[in-house]
Design an enzyme around this catalytic site. Structure first.
Site, PDB file in Angstrom:
ATOM      1  N   GLY A  78       0.813  -1.217   0.000  1.00  0.00           N
ATOM      2  CA  GLY A  78       0.000   0.000   0.000  1.00  0.00           C
ATOM      3  C   GLY A  78       0.844   1.263   0.000  1.00  0.00           C
ATOM      4  N   ARG A 142       1.149  -5.676  -4.966  1.00  0.00           N
ATOM      5  CA  ARG A 142       1.131  -6.602  -3.828  1.00  0.00           C
ATOM      6  C   ARG A 142       1.586  -8.025  -4.160  1.00  0.00           C
ATOM      7  NH1 ARG A 142      -0.747  -4.496   0.717  1.00  0.00           N
ATOM      8  NH2 ARG A 142      -2.209  -2.748   0.671  1.00  0.00           N
ATOM      9  N   ASP A 172       5.812  -5.258   6.835  1.00  0.00           N
ATOM     10  CA  ASP A 172       6.425  -6.409   7.514  1.00  0.00           C
ATOM     11  C   ASP A 172       6.574  -7.616   6.589  1.00  0.00           C
ATOM     12  OD1 ASP A 172       3.631  -6.453   7.587  1.00  0.00           O
ATOM     13  OD2 ASP A 172       3.532  -7.614   9.418  1.00  0.00           O
ATOM     14  N   ASP A 173       5.538  -7.900   5.796  1.00  0.00           N
ATOM     15  CA  ASP A 173       5.633  -9.069   4.906  1.00  0.00           C
ATOM     16  C   ASP A 173       6.680  -8.858   3.820  1.00  0.00           C
ATOM     17  OD1 ASP A 173       3.802 -10.547   6.257  1.00  0.00           O
ATOM     18  OD2 ASP A 173       2.106  -9.965   4.984  1.00  0.00           O
ATOM     19  N   LYS A 199       8.100   0.658   5.593  1.00  0.00           N
ATOM     20  CA  LYS A 199       6.973   1.470   5.108  1.00  0.00           C
ATOM     21  C   LYS A 199       5.647   0.904   5.567  1.00  0.00           C
ATOM     22  CE  LYS A 199       4.415  -0.052   2.575  1.00  0.00           C
ATOM     23  NZ  LYS A 199       3.486  -0.796   1.713  1.00  0.00           N
ATOM     24  N   THR A 200       4.711   1.687   5.970  1.00  0.00           N
ATOM     25  CA  THR A 200       3.276   1.389   6.053  1.00  0.00           C
ATOM     26  C   THR A 200       2.592   2.449   6.894  1.00  0.00           C
ATOM     27  OG1 THR A 200       1.493  -0.107   6.647  1.00  0.00           O
ATOM     28  CG2 THR A 200       3.457  -0.324   7.993  1.00  0.00           C
ATOM     29  N   ILE A 201       1.466   2.945   6.377  1.00  0.00           N
ATOM     30  CA  ILE A 201       0.708   3.933   7.163  1.00  0.00           C
ATOM     31  C   ILE A 201       0.150   3.268   8.422  1.00  0.00           C
ATOM     32  CG2 ILE A 201       0.040   5.384   5.194  1.00  0.00           C
ATOM     33  CD1 ILE A 201      -2.855   4.088   5.600  1.00  0.00           C
ATOM     34  N   ASP A 202       0.006   1.933   8.393  1.00  0.00           N
ATOM     35  CA  ASP A 202      -0.646   1.231   9.506  1.00  0.00           C
ATOM     36  C   ASP A 202       0.147   1.331  10.815  1.00  0.00           C
ATOM     37  OD1 ASP A 202      -2.365   0.524   7.522  1.00  0.00           O
ATOM     38  OD2 ASP A 202      -2.001  -1.636   7.624  1.00  0.00           O
ATOM     39  N   LYS A 239     -26.333  17.982  16.033  1.00  0.00           N
ATOM     40  CA  LYS A 239     -27.479  17.105  15.734  1.00  0.00           C
ATOM     41  C   LYS A 239     -27.085  15.726  15.203  1.00  0.00           C
ATOM     42  CE  LYS A 239     -28.224  19.130  11.160  1.00  0.00           C
ATOM     43  NZ  LYS A 239     -29.141  19.763  10.244  1.00  0.00           N
ATOM     44  N   GLY A 248      -6.078   0.892   8.462  1.00  0.00           N
ATOM     45  CA  GLY A 248      -5.095   0.236   9.325  1.00  0.00           C
ATOM     46  C   GLY A 248      -5.544  -1.198   9.476  1.00  0.00           C
ATOM     47  N   GLU A 308     -10.314  -0.045  11.344  1.00  0.00           N
ATOM     48  CA  GLU A 308     -10.754  -0.868  10.206  1.00  0.00           C
ATOM     49  C   GLU A 308     -10.876  -2.363  10.547  1.00  0.00           C
ATOM     50  OE1 GLU A 308      -9.393  -0.690   5.610  1.00  0.00           O
ATOM     51  OE2 GLU A 308      -7.835  -1.310   6.980  1.00  0.00           O
ATOM     52  N   ARG A 424      -3.195   8.197   2.108  1.00  0.00           N
ATOM     53  CA  ARG A 424      -2.031   7.364   1.765  1.00  0.00           C
ATOM     54  C   ARG A 424      -1.065   8.020   0.786  1.00  0.00           C
ATOM     55  NH1 ARG A 424      -3.466   1.201   0.733  1.00  0.00           N
ATOM     56  NH2 ARG A 424      -3.974   2.032  -1.313  1.00  0.00           N
TER      57      ARG A 424
HETATM   58  P1  FBP Z   1       0.502  -1.936   3.598  1.00  0.00           P
HETATM   59  O1  FBP Z   1       0.451  -2.810   4.802  1.00  0.00           O
HETATM   60  O2  FBP Z   1       0.918  -2.642   2.375  1.00  0.00           O
HETATM   61  O3  FBP Z   1       1.299  -0.697   3.842  1.00  0.00           O
HETATM   62  O4  FBP Z   1      -0.982  -1.413   3.289  1.00  0.00           O
HETATM   63  C1  FBP Z   1      -1.789  -0.945   4.308  1.00  0.00           C
HETATM   64  C2  FBP Z   1      -3.191  -0.561   3.865  1.00  0.00           C
HETATM   65  O5  FBP Z   1      -3.274   0.803   3.565  1.00  0.00           O
HETATM   66  C3  FBP Z   1      -4.201  -0.939   4.951  1.00  0.00           C
HETATM   67  O6  FBP Z   1      -4.344   0.098   5.880  1.00  0.00           O
HETATM   68  C4  FBP Z   1      -5.438  -1.241   4.164  1.00  0.00           C
HETATM   69  O7  FBP Z   1      -6.268  -2.139   4.842  1.00  0.00           O
HETATM   70  C5  FBP Z   1      -4.898  -1.846   2.912  1.00  0.00           C
HETATM   71  O8  FBP Z   1      -3.605  -1.300   2.723  1.00  0.00           O
HETATM   72  C6  FBP Z   1      -5.744  -1.579   1.703  1.00  0.00           C
HETATM   73  O9  FBP Z   1      -5.243  -2.329   0.635  1.00  0.00           O
HETATM   74  P2  FBP Z   1      -5.415  -1.967  -0.897  1.00  0.00           P
HETATM   75  O10 FBP Z   1      -4.488  -0.842  -1.175  1.00  0.00           O
HETATM   76  O11 FBP Z   1      -4.982  -3.200  -1.589  1.00  0.00           O
HETATM   77  O12 FBP Z   1      -6.834  -1.588  -1.110  1.00  0.00           O
END
Ligand code: FBP
Length: 548
Positions: A78, A142, A172-173, A199-202, A239, A248, A308, A424
């Protein structure tokens, strides 16, 4: 490419560098390392790259020029803000080793390596992308790089382009796979170093060695800005209840960081739900109680943050999904033969008593989603489940029951949101622009040091950038054995929210007050020009984690 005035101004930004990387660099070797656990198994699986020392780069007197080197780079998974700066830092770093060094980008993720799809990244192209968001300079993908055939196919193009080092920017993967690739190339004597970048926003690729993954800082600032705007709208109109799901995939770091930044009325943390063995009804009741508590004061408005991955952390739903997967895997044809409007009753009749009861209690849209949307491995795609809608609907039903019983007399109108893709590819914050550039420059230093199976690491991140410490961590050091697809595999441990950690403790100590009052914070947009207090602050998570 037409650029906005801000993009033009931003392209001139010179990322701040750790002092050690400003001029010539020397490497200090640390002690030999061990994996976090399962040392015997990991050592056996990585005989050539296990136990290597940690490396730290220090400033040195100018030395002799190094040799020109051809390097390949891959963006994996991602998107995360700052990826282009990792590549820019890597490019500048290898040009400092020798001006004839060349950088090749493999296109659309690891697949580019396997399919021999690449382009040379020239100075002109790199300049176009400095300090920009996105991964579009070479694209991402991916495809998992884990089979020997893929490694061998990749080696053909690496040899053809005389590439001596491959930098894999991923989560991580992808970094686990990078370590396996490093070990394989070393074992067959292929002269290609493999270096990873976190890398990862998560935010779930972090540990004792990696303080944070890049992209988390910017993405959470973007979400916090938008949540802040929603909160101000909410407090102005008074309201609506806003149910906001945040990206994430599995860990709740993003939801927790946003909660720390915006002080919502409710934030659910999946890891806590699992640890306390809460049911979906418990989660719904806890939210409804806050709604009712506020309604008693005449406040029929508020905000709820939802991670999420929540649904997978609710133990009862996890067990329902497991039974459904199993049932559908064996009775797919039988199930599909049932008329659509009878499928729900059919499933209810087939499940064990507890799961059948839970399934029957779910809104029909979610119940249908659980049976229809399955991925190629036969798993329910839980990320497609609109948890924010599910919770809003169930809280509404619970409040209606309470109204009948005379326990609640407020008004409940809900709106739902999902913030994920919006953050992202955002223009990286100064923190991510600096951090990513430093990660790229560090990767170049690792290449110059001749090592393989390392991850680029920059530490001391809550200090000013010139005090950051650049180095390399043997990737095997972060590994343990985990069951994946029925087999024990060496993997980098994923970091979930630590319920004993300081960020969660701060949240837990304040959430009752945030529920009972309206203490919303409106963080506003990321700033690029101004004082460090406005422009350079790292995430609250990182600050709290590093508070002594
Ligand atoms: P990475 O772990 O590859 O950085 O991706 C994280 C993420 O943004 C998650 O937060 C989200 O659930 C997923 O990718 C969404 O995947 P896609 O980009 O395939 O829709």
């Amino acid at each position: 490419m037409t650029k906005s005035a801000l993009q033009l101004a931003r392209s001139k930004y010179a990322p701040k560098l750790p002092k050690a990387l400003e001029g010539s660099v020397t490497v200090r070797l640390g002690e030999a390392t061990q994996s976090v656990s399962d040392q015997k198994e990991i050592k056996e699986l990585f005989p050539n790259t296990y136990g290597l020392p940690k490396l730290t780069f220090e400033a040195a007197q100018a030395g002799e020029q190094g040799q020109a080197v051809n390097v390949g780079v891959i963006l994996s998974g991602g998107q995360a803000p700052g990826g282009h700066n990792v590549i820019a830092g890597l490019f500048d770093g290898i040009k400092r080793i020798h001006p004839d060094s060349r950088l090749y980008g493999f296109l659309m993720g690891p697949e580019g390596l396997i399919k021999h799809d690449y382009k040379e990244l020239t100075a002109e192209l790199i300049d176009e992308y400095r300090n920009t968001g996105g991964f579009d300079i070479i694209g991402s993908g991916r495809t998992k790089l884990e089979e020997k055939e893929q490694f061998d196919k990749g080696l053909e193009i690496l040899k053809k382009l005389d590439i001596r080092a491959l930098v894999i920017i991923g989560g991580d993967d992808s970094n686990t796979n990078a370590a396996v690739l490093a070990e394989y190339y070393k074992s067959i004597g292929a002269p290609v170093q493999v270096i990873g970048c976190p890398k990862t926003i998560d935010g779930d690729l972090k540990n004792e060695q990696i303080e944070t993954s890049f992209g988390f800082d910017t993405a959470t600032k973007v979400y916090a800005e938008v949540i802040g705007n929603v909160q101000r709208d909410c407090f102005s109109a008074r309201k609506y209840w806003h149910f906001i799901k945040l990206m994430g995939r599995s860990a709740s770091h993003i939801a927790l960081e946003c909660a720390l930044q915006v002080q919502p009325n409710v934030a659910i943390i999946s890891e806590e739900v699992e640890a306390k063995n809460l049911t979906l009804d418990d989660v719904v009741t806890s939210i409804a109680e806050v709604v009712a508590q506020r309604a008693a004061k005449g406040w029929n408005f508020g905000t709820v943050l939802i991670p999420e991955g929540l649904i997978e952390f609710i133990p009862a739903i996890k067990s329902l999904i497991a039974e459904l997967n199993d049932f559908l895997a064996h009775h797919e044809a039988e199930f599909r033969a049932v008329a659509t409007d009878e499928q729900r009753a059919f499933i209810i009749s087939k499940l064990s008593e507890a799961n059948s009861k839970l399934y029957a209690s779910l809104p029909s849209s979610v119940a249908r989603q659980l049976t229809l949307d399955r991925d190629p491995h036969g798993n329910v795609q839980v990320s497609l489940i609109e948890t924010e809608k599910l919770l809003a609907q169930m809280v509404g039903s619970k409040l209606a029951e309470w109204k009948e019983e005379g326990r609640y007399s407020g008004k409940f109108a809900s709106l739902t949101h999902f913030f994920g893709y919006e953050g992202r590819c955002s223009m990286p914050s100064n923190f991510d622009a600096d951090y990513c550039y430093a990660l790229g420059r560090t990767a170049a230093c690792l290449i110059a040091s001749g090592v393989t199976g390392y991850m680029s690491s920059v530490q001391n991140l809550t200090a000013p950038a010139h005090e950051w410490i650049a180095g390399g961590i043997p990737t095997t050091m972060m590994m343990n054995m985990e069951r994946r697809h029925g087999e024990m595999k060496p993997v980098i441990q994923k970091a979930l929210v630590d319920l004993k950690g300081k960020p969660f403790a701060y949240f837990a100590a304040h959430r009752e007050e945030w529920a009972a009052t309206t203490s919303f914070v409106y963080p506003g947009p990321i700033q690029f020009f101004g004082t460090p207090e406005i422009c350079d602050q790292p995430s609250r998570t990182l600050i709290l984690e590093q508070t002594k």
